[in-house]
Design an enzyme around this catalytic site. Structure first.
Site, mmCIF file in Angstrom:
data_model
loop_
_atom_site.group_PDB
_atom_site.id
_atom_site.type_symbol
_atom_site.label_atom_id
_atom_site.label_comp_id
_atom_site.label_asym_id
_atom_site.label_seq_id
_atom_site.Cartn_x
_atom_site.Cartn_y
_atom_site.Cartn_z
ATOM 1 N N LYS A 69 2.458 -5.288 -1.028
ATOM 2 C CA LYS A 69 1.005 -5.472 -0.984
ATOM 3 C C LYS A 69 0.488 -5.237 0.435
ATOM 4 O O LYS A 69 1.262 -5.200 1.398
ATOM 5 C CB LYS A 69 0.645 -6.885 -1.445
ATOM 6 N N ARG A 120 -3.746 -22.587 -6.012
ATOM 7 C CA ARG A 120 -4.434 -21.298 -5.967
ATOM 8 C C ARG A 120 -4.675 -20.885 -7.420
ATOM 9 O O ARG A 120 -5.277 -21.628 -8.179
ATOM 10 C CB ARG A 120 -3.613 -20.282 -5.161
ATOM 11 N N TYR A 172 -13.078 -6.796 30.764
ATOM 12 C CA TYR A 172 -14.326 -7.535 30.606
ATOM 13 C C TYR A 172 -14.199 -8.979 31.080
ATOM 14 O O TYR A 172 -13.209 -9.652 30.800
ATOM 15 C CB TYR A 172 -14.758 -7.533 29.138
ATOM 16 N N MET A 229 -11.486 -3.250 22.541
ATOM 17 C CA MET A 229 -11.400 -2.629 21.223
ATOM 18 C C MET A 229 -10.320 -1.553 21.150
ATOM 19 O O MET A 229 -9.601 -1.443 20.151
ATOM 20 C CB MET A 229 -12.747 -2.016 20.839
#
Length: 373
Positions: free
Chosen positions: A38, A135, A265, A313
């Site tokens: 998955k 769940r 930053y 990023m």
């Protein structure tokens, strides 16, 4: 296993490691393996992970949802495929047509699976029993109703009940044994109404290794497939597993800077002396956790450094001091720690998360390169 010239960043996936991990876990557990691929194979690539796992002796492939299963079927996976998390009200028609085995958690899903059967093709299902994880899964109060209806639908050829299954919390051995006892109660009740499917499975990697009585002849192997330990106190090597993914980038720039230079930053990091800074072209868009700013480990030319300042990023900076580092050198964020590089767990510790997340979150723009040992 080095990066090719001109490559900015990549995740190298050792498919032989996946195959060997399956073989090892088959031998250890003596059980049938459902290989769980998955979430794009925990970031490694679902199709390549499935192929490698089947080569190692897995007999079924497990995924979260039907779309993942259908993608594998269309990519040529002919082995049994099993999917267990479904959209409310979703049609199961295509899944049944493509012989996807469905995890069933309530009476509505059971009836929709039966409705999707056509001609002589029945729907293959695994009934999920709720045993304490809170769940999805058939609630104990509904066991008899759902089991009885499943048995009726099986008798008239609308369903084939392939398995009964559940999932453990891995909170403690006592909790898992209590859940296993509840599961066995469900199995007995199912048998009393005529359901005796060939498969029972409750153990994932953790219990498959640590709780032998939970193996039941069939285990679902997810994180262990990729060579990562589910235990905080035992490494992959301790378990005989080999990590399959190496995340790395080419040093994109270097610069000599004076003491007191702010880095990235917010200037959370300032150099203490004249030093060399190296720019690594991986950032949080690539799955590198920003929470590991100032802490994440990186190996360059066999020496370990850590992220200097904030992870951005697309990139982050490493203070390499006076060590010889040049543009194009390989920077390894994580891989197989027996080779002297950081592990996914090292990054998990730096980001206060788990190594499952570290490998799974590697972003789509990071090319996966299949390698062989």
């Amino acid at each position: 296993m080095t990066m090719a010239p001109g490559v900015l960043r990549e995740a190298a996936v050792d498919v032989d490691a996946i195959t060997e991990n399956v073989r090892h876990l088959r031998a250890l557990t003596g059980s049938e393996i459902i290989a769980v691929v998955k979430a794009a194979g925990y970031g490694h690539g679902a199709h390549r992970a499935a192929v490698a796992a089947l080569r190692g002796g897995a007999t079924r492939i497990g995924v979260s949802d039907i779309d993942e299963a259908l993608a594998l079927r269309r990519a040529g996976i002919t082995a049994p495929l099993f999917a267990w998390l479904h959209a409310p009200g979703a049609s199961f028609a295509e899944a049944v047509r493509e012989e996807i085995e469905l995890g069933i958690s309530d009476i509505d899903q059971l009836l929709r699976a039966a409705e999707a059967a056509h001609g002589e093709q029945s729907a293959a299902v695994h009934l999920k029993i709720e045993t304490g994880l809170s769940r999805n899964g058939i609630a104990p109060a509904d066991w008899r109703t759902v089991f009885s209806e499943a048995a009726r639908l099986e008798r008239i050829g609308r369903l084939r009940v392939v398995g009964l299954f559940s999932h453990l919390s891995n909170t403690s051995e006592a909790d898992d044994r209590a859940a296993l006892a509840r599961f066995e109660e469900g199995v007995v009740l199912a048998a009393s109404v005529g359901l005796t499917p060939p498969l029972r499975h409750i153990a994932a990697t953790n219990a498959a290794i640590a709780l032998p009585e939970a193996r039941l002849g069939c285990v679902r192997i997810g994180i262990g497939l990729y060579g990562i330990s589910p235990f905080g106190d035992r490494s992959s090597a301790d378990l005989g597993l080999r990590p399959a993914m190496t995340l790395r980038g080419a040093v994109a720039a270097v610069r000599r800077v004076p003491a007191g230079t702010g880095v990235s930053y917010g200037y959370d990091y300032r150099t203490e002396r004249e030093t060399m800074l190296a720019l690594i072209p991986l950032g949080y868009a690539d799955g590198v956790p920003r929470q590991a700013s100032g802490r994440g480990p990186v190996s360059i030319n066999g020496r370990r450094f850590r992220v200097a300042g904030r992870i951005a990023m697309d990139q982050f900076v490493v203070d390499v001091g006076d060590h010889p580092v040049a543009v194009g050198d390989e920077a390894v964020l994580f891989g197989d720690p027996t080779l002297g590089v950081p592990s996914a767990r090292d990054w998990a510790d730096a980001a206060d998360t788990i190594d499952y997340e570290i490998v799974t979150r590697v972003g789509a723009r990071v090319p996966r390169r299949e390698v062989r040992a």
